[in-house]
Design an enzyme around this catalytic site. Structure first.
Site: not given
Ligand SMILES: C[S@@+](CC[C@H](N)C(=O)[O-])C[C@H]1O[C@@H](n2cnc3c(N)ncnc32)[C@H](O)[C@@H]1O
Length: 242
Positions: A66, A140, A215
Site C-alpha cells: 500500500e 494526493d 479515513r
Molecule cells: C490524501 S492522503 C490518503 C491517505 C490514505 N490512503 C486514506 O485514504 O486515508 C495521501 C497520502 O499519500 C502519502 N503519499 C503521497 N505520495 C507518497 C509517496 N510517494 N510515498 C509514500 N506516501 C506517499 C501522503 O503522505 C498522504 O498521507
C-alpha cells in the site's frame, strides 16, 4: 539479495508533500523510537534487489503493497483478514506512520512492514513480479496542471509498478477527484501492461466486495464527494501462461 542486470539505479527523487503534522503524544513518540525500527523496511544499496519475503518471520503466501497508507486503517484491516499474507506499507507522513505502528502494537500484527519514506525507491528495489496486489488509495491529486508531474500515477511509476507486479496482479486506485480519475484512465487505458477491470459503471462506482473504507474516503464522502474505484490487472507477460 542479488544485483540483476536490469536493476534500476535509485536516482535522486524530489519529494513534494507534508511530512509532519501535529506534535506526537509521548506514547506515539516511544513507538516510533522503539517499535518502528523493528518494522522498518531497510532499502538495499542502489542496484541491489530486496528480498521482500525475508522481511517477515514466516514466508508470506502473497505480498500486498500500500502506497500512502495515511493512518493505516486499511492496511491493518487487510492484514487482520489475511494473516498468511505479508503487507508492506509506505507513508511519508510521520503522524500517520505513528498511528499505524500504534495499531500494529495494539493488535499484535506480525505481517506488516513499514517504509516511512517515499515509496518510489522501494518500488525500484523490489524484484520483478514480486507483488500480488498494490493499493494507491486517495493519492494526493495535485490538481493544478503545473503540479501534474508530482502525481503518483504517471509513466515512470507505472512502468516500475508493472515491473514489480506479478502476472494477473491487481493495482487498485481510488480517488474522489474527477481530474485524477480522468488522468489515471488516460494513463492506464491502452497501457501495454495493464487492463482495466470495468465493464459497467457499477465497477467504478461501487467499491469491490472486500473494500475497506479509508479515513480520507470518509472525509470525502462527508464533504459530498463521490469516490471512484479503479481496478487494473497486470497483464500476463509474454510466454507466461500462468
Ligand atoms: C490524501 S492522503 C490518503 C491517505 C490514505 N490512503 C486514506 O485514504 O486515508 C495521501 C497520502 O499519500 C502519502 N503519499 C503521497 N505520495 C507518497 C509517496 N510517494 N510515498 C509514500 N506516501 C506517499 C501522503 O503522505 C498522504 O498521507
Amino acid at each position: 539479495m542479488s544485483a540483476p542486470a536490469d536493476a534500476p539505479a535509485h536516482g535522486r527523487i524530489d519529494w513534494h508533500g507534508r511530512r509532519h503534522g501535529r506534535r506526537l503524544r509521548p506514547h506515539r513518540q516511544d513507538l516510533l523510537a522503539e517499535l518502528l525500527p523493528r518494522l522498518r523496511v531497510q532499502l538495499p544499496p542502489a542496484g541491489i534487489v530486496l528480498d521482500p519475503a525475508a522481511l517477515f518471520p514466516r514466508r508470506p503466501s502473497q505480498l500486498w503493497l500500500e502506497i500512502g497508507f495515511g493512518s493505516g486503517e486499511h492496511l491493518v484491516e487487510q492484514a487482520v483478514r489475511h494473516p498468511e499474507f505479508g503487507f508492506i506499507g509506505c507513508e511519508v507522513f510521520v503522524n500517520g506512520v505513528a498511528a499505524l505502528v500504534g495499531q500494529i502494537e495494539q493488535r499484535q500484527l506480525a505481517n506488516i512492514r513499514v517504509l516511512d519514506d517515499d515509496a518510489r525507491p522501494l518500488l525500484m528495489a523490489l524484484p520483478e513480479a514480486s507483488i500480488d496486489r498494490a493499493f494507491l488509495l486517495f493519492p494526493d491529486p495535485w490538481p493544478k496542471t503545473r503540479h501534474a508531474k508530482r502525481r503518483f500515477v504517471g509513466p515512470a511509476n507505472l512502468a516500475t509498478m508493472a515491473r514489480v507486479l506479478g502476472d494477473g496482479a491487481e493495482l487498485r486506485i481510488a480517488t474522489d477527484d474527477v481530474g485524477y480519475v480522468r488522468w489515471t484512465l488516460q494513463h492506464l487505458i491502452g497501457h501495454p501492461d495493464f487492463l482495466w477491470f470495468a465493464t459497467a459503471s457499477r465497477d467504478w462506482r461501487d467499491p469491490p466486495d472486500d473494500w475497506v473504507e479509508t479515513r480520507y474516503q470518509r472525509k470525502a464522502v462527508a464533504a459530498g464527494r463521490q469516490p471512484v474505484f479503479l481496478r487494473f490487472q497486470r497483464r500476463h507477460r509474454r510466454g507466461n501462461t500462468r
